[in-house]
Structure formats: C-alpha cells, structure tokens
Design a protein around this motif. Structure first.
Motif, PDB file in Angstrom:
ATOM      1  N   HIS A   1     -11.714   4.371   1.675  1.00 55.28           N
ATOM      2  CA  HIS A   1     -12.514   4.675   0.556  1.00 55.28           C
ATOM      3  C   HIS A   1     -13.432   5.769   0.973  1.00 55.28           C
ATOM      4  N   MET A   2     -13.295   6.285   2.151  1.00 53.45           N
ATOM      5  CA  MET A   2     -14.356   7.445   2.462  1.00 53.45           C
ATOM      6  C   MET A   2     -14.105   8.641   1.610  1.00 53.45           C
ATOM      7  N   SER A   3     -15.073   9.456   1.419  1.00 58.88           N
ATOM      8  CA  SER A   3     -14.797  10.703   0.558  1.00 58.88           C
ATOM      9  C   SER A   3     -14.598  11.608   1.630  1.00 58.88           C
ATOM     10  N   PHE A   4     -13.790  12.557   0.999  1.00 58.77           N
ATOM     11  CA  PHE A   4     -13.393  13.756   1.944  1.00 58.77           C
ATOM     12  C   PHE A   4     -14.588  14.416   2.610  1.00 58.77           C
ATOM     13  N   LYS A   5     -15.554  14.765   1.628  1.00 60.46           N
ATOM     14  CA  LYS A   5     -16.760  15.497   2.137  1.00 60.46           C
ATOM     15  C   LYS A   5     -17.520  14.718   3.270  1.00 60.46           C
ATOM     16  N   HIS A   6     -17.636  13.293   3.121  1.00 59.04           N
ATOM     17  CA  HIS A   6     -18.227  12.709   4.208  1.00 59.04           C
ATOM     18  C   HIS A   6     -17.435  12.484   5.540  1.00 59.04           C
ATOM     19  N   GLU A   7     -16.235  12.393   5.267  1.00 58.24           N
ATOM     20  CA  GLU A   7     -15.264  12.225   6.519  1.00 58.24           C
ATOM     21  C   GLU A   7     -15.423  13.778   7.343  1.00 58.24           C
TER      22      GLU A   7
ATOM     23  N   VAL B   1      -5.414   7.095  11.430  1.00 58.82           N
ATOM     24  CA  VAL B   1      -6.431   5.995  10.954  1.00 58.82           C
ATOM     25  C   VAL B   1      -5.643   5.185  10.011  1.00 58.82           C
ATOM     26  N   ASP B   2      -5.987   3.655  10.371  1.00 54.86           N
ATOM     27  CA  ASP B   2      -5.213   2.752   9.454  1.00 54.86           C
ATOM     28  C   ASP B   2      -6.147   2.795   8.019  1.00 54.86           C
ATOM     29  N   THR B   3      -5.331   2.625   6.811  1.00 54.68           N
ATOM     30  CA  THR B   3      -5.972   2.768   5.663  1.00 54.68           C
ATOM     31  C   THR B   3      -6.508   1.665   5.032  1.00 54.68           C
ATOM     32  N   VAL B   4      -6.252   0.428   6.065  1.00 53.79           N
ATOM     33  CA  VAL B   4      -6.720  -0.804   5.491  1.00 53.79           C
ATOM     34  C   VAL B   4      -7.735  -1.217   6.321  1.00 53.79           C
TER      35      VAL B   4
ATOM     36  N   VAL C   1     -12.676   8.598  16.789  1.00 54.44           N
ATOM     37  CA  VAL C   1     -12.186   7.201  16.740  1.00 54.44           C
ATOM     38  C   VAL C   1     -13.404   6.091  16.484  1.00 54.44           C
ATOM     39  N   SER C   2     -14.411   6.249  17.471  1.00 54.24           N
ATOM     40  CA  SER C   2     -15.455   5.312  17.167  1.00 54.24           C
ATOM     41  C   SER C   2     -16.199   5.391  15.788  1.00 54.24           C
ATOM     42  N   PHE C   3     -16.198   6.596  15.244  1.00 55.21           N
ATOM     43  CA  PHE C   3     -16.773   6.689  13.971  1.00 55.21           C
ATOM     44  C   PHE C   3     -16.000   5.899  12.882  1.00 55.21           C
ATOM     45  N   TYR C   4     -14.592   6.111  13.086  1.00 57.71           N
ATOM     46  CA  TYR C   4     -13.768   5.211  12.050  1.00 57.71           C
ATOM     47  C   TYR C   4     -13.732   3.816  12.424  1.00 57.71           C
ATOM     48  N   ALA C   5     -13.627   3.453  13.694  1.00 57.98           N
ATOM     49  CA  ALA C   5     -13.760   1.851  13.880  1.00 57.98           C
ATOM     50  C   ALA C   5     -15.102   1.132  13.489  1.00 57.98           C
ATOM     51  N   ASP C   6     -16.104   2.045  13.647  1.00 52.81           N
ATOM     52  CA  ASP C   6     -17.500   1.557  13.308  1.00 52.81           C
ATOM     53  C   ASP C   6     -17.772   1.399  11.808  1.00 52.81           C
ATOM     54  N   ASN C   7     -16.680   2.128  11.021  1.00 53.07           N
ATOM     55  CA  ASN C   7     -16.444   1.889   9.510  1.00 53.07           C
ATOM     56  C   ASN C   7     -15.311   0.977   9.096  1.00 53.07           C
ATOM     57  N   GLY C   8     -14.901   0.165  10.091  1.00 56.11           N
ATOM     58  CA  GLY C   8     -14.107  -0.873   9.849  1.00 56.11           C
ATOM     59  C   GLY C   8     -12.578  -0.526   9.850  1.00 56.11           C
ATOM     60  N   TYR C   9     -12.097   0.571  10.600  1.00 59.61           N
ATOM     61  CA  TYR C   9     -10.624   0.989  10.499  1.00 59.61           C
ATOM     62  C   TYR C   9     -10.201   1.160  11.893  1.00 59.61           C
ATOM     63  N   ILE C  10      -8.944   0.718  11.914  1.00 63.13           N
ATOM     64  CA  ILE C  10      -8.567   0.929  13.187  1.00 63.13           C
ATOM     65  C   ILE C  10      -7.862   2.293  13.387  1.00 63.13           C
TER      66      ILE C  10
ATOM     67  N   GLN D   1       0.931  -1.190   0.079  1.00 61.25           N
ATOM     68  CA  GLN D   1       0.122   0.129   0.045  1.00 61.25           C
ATOM     69  C   GLN D   1       0.988   1.091  -0.060  1.00 61.25           C
ATOM     70  N   ASN D   2       0.457   2.192  -0.586  1.00 64.27           N
ATOM     71  CA  ASN D   2       1.405   3.592  -0.901  1.00 64.27           C
ATOM     72  C   ASN D   2       1.153   4.557   0.548  1.00 64.27           C
ATOM     73  N   ASN D   3       0.208   4.230   1.146  1.00 66.18           N
ATOM     74  CA  ASN D   3      -0.142   5.149   2.315  1.00 66.18           C
ATOM     75  C   ASN D   3      -0.888   4.446   3.318  1.00 66.18           C
ATOM     76  N   PHE D   4       0.133   4.180   4.390  1.00 67.52           N
ATOM     77  CA  PHE D   4      -0.612   3.255   5.450  1.00 67.52           C
ATOM     78  C   PHE D   4      -1.418   3.944   6.430  1.00 67.52           C
ATOM     79  N   ALA D   5      -1.716   5.249   6.467  1.00 67.43           N
ATOM     80  CA  ALA D   5      -2.247   6.011   7.404  1.00 67.43           C
ATOM     81  C   ALA D   5      -2.745   7.153   7.107  1.00 67.43           C
ATOM     82  N   LYS D   6      -3.987   7.696   7.484  1.00 65.33           N
ATOM     83  CA  LYS D   6      -4.631   9.012   7.412  1.00 65.33           C
ATOM     84  C   LYS D   6      -4.233   9.667   8.808  1.00 65.33           C
ATOM     85  N   HIS D   7      -4.128  10.904   8.666  1.00 59.59           N
ATOM     86  CA  HIS D   7      -3.611  11.650   9.916  1.00 59.59           C
ATOM     87  C   HIS D   7      -4.534  13.054   9.822  1.00 59.59           C
TER      88      HIS D   7
END
Length: 170
Positions: A144-150, A132-135, A105-114, A75-81
């Motif tokens: 795969h979350m859109s910038f706007k949604h996030e 946020v983990d990108t896998v 962080v619960s929002f991200y975890a509820d969407n399947g991300y560490i 993966q070319n980018n392992f984390a979102k900051h």
C-alpha cells in the motif's frame, strides 16, 4: 545520478502467479549475472537465514509463497520489481552497490514486506534488481505504499551513498 525504474508501473508488467514470481527471482539471482570476484551479490530480508539459503531463489520464493498462502485470497500481482541502474559516468564500488541494495531491502522489510536484491554485473552498467512481496508478512495486507513515498525513500538512499562513495569518472 542512478536511474530508478519501477518495472510494474513503467512497463505495465505484473507477476500474477507464483510461477511468475519464481521466474523473476531465478532471473534476478542468476549466478552468471550476480557473481563478481567469486562472491554472489544477492540477499533477502527481513529473515536472518544463513547466506547459502537466501541466495537460493527457490528458497526466497518459498518465503514469499508461504506468506501469500497465509492470506487465503487470490492476489493479482504477487511482486513489485524495481531496478536501480548506474550510468557509464558513475563508478560505484561493489561494496557500495551491496550497501545500497541492503539498505533498500531493509526499507521494505522495515515496512513489513519480504524483499530481495540481486546486483547484476554482466552489462556495461551495473544495476540492482529489487523484488518485493506484495503481501505484508506482519499484517497480511496488500502492498500500500504510494509511488511518491517509495521513490523518495529509494532516492534518499541513493543520494546518501552517491555523495560519499560513488566516484564520477572525469
């Protein structure tokens, strides 16, 4: 209103190696920046490990690295900051900052991300780092979350708390 900064996108910063992610977590979890009143304000979700374990950036990195290795491809980018910063006119309570960080962080975890958080107190303006983990740990798909949604979800969380708990200095 707090400022939401998407570090990857606004600063064009990527975390292309496991070492980069580990360094980011070590920076964010630095006890000199995250301890207030003898408590360290860091955390990780979705896993229910003991607090002493999840406040260790190397342990959090192990969760993420294991997740990356499960995917079996580079993966070319392992984390979102993400960074949420509060202005001088806002006076957030420590408990409010923690509640905001945990909800994000619960929002991200509820969407399947560490996701991990660290609250920094060492500057004039307290701020929250979100890593946020990108896998996805659920299906191993790339983030795969859109910038706007996030942005909308984080902004909604901030609005919920700012109306109730953040006191404006007059």
């Amino acid at each position: 209103m707090p400022i939401i900064k998407f570090v990857n996108e606004s600063e064009k910063i990527e975390y292309p190696t496991e070492q980069d992610v580990c360094s980011l977590l070590c920076y964010a979890f630095d006890p000199q920046k995250t301890i207030m009143n003898d408590h360290q304000f860091v955390g990780c979700k979705p896993f229910g490990f003991p607090f002493w374990y999840i406040r260790n950036p190397l342990a959090v990195h192990q969760f993420m690295e294991f997740n990356h290795k499960r995917q079996f491809k580079y993966q070319n980018n392992f984390a979102k900051h993400r960074v949420i910063s509060f202005s001088k006119k806002e006076n957030p309570l420590i408990t409010t900052l923690k509640a905001i960080a945990e909800r994000i962080v619960s929002f991200y975890a509820d969407n399947g991300y560490i996701a991990a958080y660290a609250i920094h107190f060492g500057t004039e303006n307290p701020h929250i780092h979100i890593i946020v983990d990108t896998v996805s740990y659920e299906n191993l798909n790339k983030f795969h979350m859109s910038f706007k949604h996030e942005w909308n979800q984080i902004n909604k969380i901030l609005n919920d708390y700012s109306l109730q708990y953040i006191k404006k200095l007059v």
